[in-house]
Design a protein around this motif. Structure first.
Motif, PDB file in Angstrom:
ATOM      1  N   ALA A  13       0.839  -1.194   0.000  1.00  0.00           N
ATOM      2  CA  ALA A  13       0.000   0.000   0.000  1.00  0.00           C
ATOM      3  C   ALA A  13       0.875   1.245   0.000  1.00  0.00           C
ATOM      4  O   ALA A  13       1.615   1.496   0.932  1.00  0.00           O
ATOM      5  N   ARG A  14       0.773   2.005  -1.077  1.00  0.00           N
ATOM      6  CA  ARG A  14       1.515   3.257  -1.185  1.00  0.00           C
ATOM      7  C   ARG A  14       0.536   4.349  -1.591  1.00  0.00           C
ATOM      8  O   ARG A  14       0.471   4.739  -2.753  1.00  0.00           O
ATOM      9  N   PRO A  15      -0.249   4.849  -0.608  1.00  0.00           N
ATOM     10  CA  PRO A  15      -1.303   5.806  -0.945  1.00  0.00           C
ATOM     11  C   PRO A  15      -0.768   7.085  -1.555  1.00  0.00           C
ATOM     12  O   PRO A  15      -1.442   7.716  -2.361  1.00  0.00           O
ATOM     13  N   ASP A  16       0.430   7.505  -1.170  1.00  0.00           N
ATOM     14  CA  ASP A  16       0.987   8.739  -1.717  1.00  0.00           C
ATOM     15  C   ASP A  16       1.929   8.461  -2.883  1.00  0.00           C
ATOM     16  O   ASP A  16       2.614   9.364  -3.356  1.00  0.00           O
ATOM     17  N   GLY A  17       2.006   7.206  -3.348  1.00  0.00           N
ATOM     18  CA  GLY A  17       2.807   6.890  -4.523  1.00  0.00           C
ATOM     19  C   GLY A  17       4.230   6.513  -4.217  1.00  0.00           C
ATOM     20  O   GLY A  17       4.914   5.988  -5.076  1.00  0.00           O
ATOM     21  N   ALA A  18       4.716   6.766  -3.004  1.00  0.00           N
ATOM     22  CA  ALA A  18       6.112   6.439  -2.688  1.00  0.00           C
ATOM     23  C   ALA A  18       6.288   6.348  -1.181  1.00  0.00           C
ATOM     24  O   ALA A  18       5.647   7.076  -0.423  1.00  0.00           O
ATOM     25  N   ASP A  19       7.161   5.447  -0.744  1.00  0.00           N
ATOM     26  CA  ASP A  19       7.553   5.375   0.657  1.00  0.00           C
ATOM     27  C   ASP A  19       8.685   6.374   0.911  1.00  0.00           C
ATOM     28  O   ASP A  19       9.309   6.888  -0.014  1.00  0.00           O
ATOM     29  N   THR A  20       8.946   6.631   2.176  1.00  0.00           N
ATOM     30  CA  THR A  20       9.994   7.572   2.550  1.00  0.00           C
ATOM     31  C   THR A  20      10.962   6.884   3.507  1.00  0.00           C
ATOM     32  O   THR A  20      10.562   6.078   4.354  1.00  0.00           O
ATOM     33  N   TRP A  21      12.248   7.231   3.395  1.00  0.00           N
ATOM     34  CA  TRP A  21      13.307   6.545   4.119  1.00  0.00           C
ATOM     35  C   TRP A  21      14.377   7.540   4.562  1.00  0.00           C
ATOM     36  O   TRP A  21      14.524   8.615   3.990  1.00  0.00           O
ATOM     37  N   ALA A  22      15.127   7.115   5.582  1.00  0.00           N
ATOM     38  CA  ALA A  22      16.358   7.805   5.976  1.00  0.00           C
ATOM     39  C   ALA A  22      17.530   6.895   5.626  1.00  0.00           C
ATOM     40  O   ALA A  22      17.527   5.713   5.972  1.00  0.00           O
ATOM     41  N   VAL A  23      18.506   7.438   4.932  1.00  0.00           N
ATOM     42  CA  VAL A  23      19.697   6.683   4.534  1.00  0.00           C
ATOM     43  C   VAL A  23      20.919   7.359   5.155  1.00  0.00           C
ATOM     44  O   VAL A  23      21.121   8.565   4.986  1.00  0.00           O
ATOM     45  N   LEU A  24      21.704   6.574   5.885  1.00  0.00           N
ATOM     46  CA  LEU A  24      22.882   7.097   6.565  1.00  0.00           C
ATOM     47  C   LEU A  24      24.116   6.885   5.690  1.00  0.00           C
ATOM     48  O   LEU A  24      24.386   5.770   5.241  1.00  0.00           O
ATOM     49  N   LEU A  25      24.852   7.946   5.439  1.00  0.00           N
ATOM     50  CA  LEU A  25      26.069   7.841   4.638  1.00  0.00           C
ATOM     51  C   LEU A  25      27.111   6.986   5.355  1.00  0.00           C
ATOM     52  O   LEU A  25      27.287   7.105   6.567  1.00  0.00           O
ATOM     53  N   PRO A  26      27.831   6.121   4.627  1.00  0.00           N
ATOM     54  CA  PRO A  26      28.913   5.354   5.255  1.00  0.00           C
ATOM     55  C   PRO A  26      30.017   6.281   5.749  1.00  0.00           C
ATOM     56  O   PRO A  26      30.131   7.426   5.294  1.00  0.00           O
ATOM     57  N   PRO A  27      30.859   5.821   6.688  1.00  0.00           N
ATOM     58  CA  PRO A  27      31.965   6.651   7.190  1.00  0.00           C
ATOM     59  C   PRO A  27      32.852   7.153   6.047  1.00  0.00           C
ATOM     60  O   PRO A  27      33.233   6.393   5.157  1.00  0.00           O
ATOM     61  N   GLY A  28      33.165   8.435   6.084  1.00  0.00           N
ATOM     62  CA  GLY A  28      34.026   9.031   5.074  1.00  0.00           C
ATOM     63  C   GLY A  28      33.313   9.467   3.809  1.00  0.00           C
ATOM     64  O   GLY A  28      33.891  10.204   3.001  1.00  0.00           O
ATOM     65  N   ARG A  29      32.070   9.037   3.618  1.00  0.00           N
ATOM     66  CA  ARG A  29      31.369   9.359   2.372  1.00  0.00           C
ATOM     67  C   ARG A  29      30.920  10.819   2.325  1.00  0.00           C
ATOM     68  O   ARG A  29      30.846  11.419   1.248  1.00  0.00           O
ATOM     69  N   TYR A  30      30.612  11.377   3.483  1.00  0.00           N
ATOM     70  CA  TYR A  30      30.194  12.783   3.521  1.00  0.00           C
ATOM     71  C   TYR A  30      31.281  13.684   2.942  1.00  0.00           C
ATOM     72  O   TYR A  30      31.016  14.556   2.121  1.00  0.00           O
ATOM     73  N   GLU A  31      32.524  13.459   3.366  1.00  0.00           N
ATOM     74  CA  GLU A  31      33.628  14.271   2.857  1.00  0.00           C
ATOM     75  C   GLU A  31      33.799  14.077   1.353  1.00  0.00           C
ATOM     76  O   GLU A  31      34.052  15.032   0.606  1.00  0.00           O
ATOM     77  N   ALA A  32      33.649  12.840   0.876  1.00  0.00           N
ATOM     78  CA  ALA A  32      33.788  12.571  -0.553  1.00  0.00           C
ATOM     79  C   ALA A  32      32.699  13.266  -1.360  1.00  0.00           C
ATOM     80  O   ALA A  32      32.955  13.795  -2.453  1.00  0.00           O
ATOM     81  N   GLU A  33      31.474  13.304  -0.838  1.00  0.00           N
ATOM     82  CA  GLU A  33      30.381  13.955  -1.551  1.00  0.00           C
ATOM     83  C   GLU A  33      30.560  15.464  -1.580  1.00  0.00           C
ATOM     84  O   GLU A  33      30.101  16.130  -2.512  1.00  0.00           O
ATOM     85  N   ARG A  34      31.224  16.018  -0.580  1.00  0.00           N
ATOM     86  CA  ARG A  34      31.479  17.464  -0.566  1.00  0.00           C
ATOM     87  C   ARG A  34      32.568  17.847  -1.553  1.00  0.00           C
ATOM     88  O   ARG A  34      32.558  18.958  -2.096  1.00  0.00           O
TER      89      ARG A  34
END
Length: 206
Positions: A13-34
């Motif tokens: 059941a997806r009344p709004d068309g999509a589910d919502t989630w929180a995804v945690l960046l792996p260690p060190g990935r935040y710096e790489a994305e910046r």
């Protein structure tokens, strides 16, 4: 804000068309994305409940917990099919590909009140919307001039260019200073190293 695992028990059941989630960046990935612009975030090996294509995602960095981006799942499965002729095929780890829809790596939003359970956590739509509202709309885009100057010794202009790109590939944004300023306002030039403004005046360090 808290997660609501019961809300995600019925995945049909997806009344709004999509589910919502929180995804945690792996260690060190935040710096790489910046450091380097990416259109997508690809994660592998996450177990437990998994988002499906079209689901919305809040991308978090940890310690301290903060919202750094919003995105949408564009690939939520293993691309490699099973091979009947191979009794023990070498399987790739299931991967999750998230296409960014809003980035805020330089000005993240605190998310201390959000409880996450592992790298991927089901998130109630109201909690997701509350995070998105804190992030707000993206700021207006404007033209910038970006320069990278390296003194290089070479026997010809062509060789100098080759040496230049060799240095860029070897050192990259972690070591090379980049000069950036609004187009038409060179006096407002700033120096960035490691994705953040850096002081390049040794006299000011004294």
């Amino acid at each position: 804000m808290t997660t609501d695992a019961a809300y995600r028990t019925n995945r049909t059941a997806r009344p709004d068309g999509a589910d919502t989630w929180a995804v945690l960046l792996p260690p060190g990935r935040y710096e790489a994305e910046r450091l380097v612009h990416h259109d997508t975030l690809e994660l592998t090996g996450a177990g437990g409940p998994r988002p499906r294509a079209g689901d919305q995602v809040a991308v978090l960095a940890d310690e301290p917990s903060r919202l750094v981006a919003l995105g949408q799942v564009t690939d939520a499965g293993d691309r490699r099919p099973e091979v009947p002729e191979d009794p023990q095929p070498e399987r790739d780890e299931p991967r999750l590909v998230i296409t960014y829809t809003r980035r805020s790596f330089d000005t993240p939003v605190p998310a201390d009140a959000l409880t996450v359970d592992g790298p991927i956590t089901p998130l109630h739509p109201t909690a997701f919307q509350a995070l998105a509202d804190q992030l707000g709309p993206p700021p207006p885009r404007q033209p910038w001039m970006v320069s990278l100057n390296l003194p290089i010794e070479a026997t010809s202009p062509a060789e100098a260019v080759r040496e230049f790109w060799a240095y860029v590939q070897e050192l990259g944004p972690r070591e090379l200073p980049a000069f950036v300023w609004p187009s038409g306002d060179e006096l407002a030039m700033q120096v960035f190293v490691l994705g953040a403004e850096a002081n390049q005046d040794p006299e000011e360090d004294d």
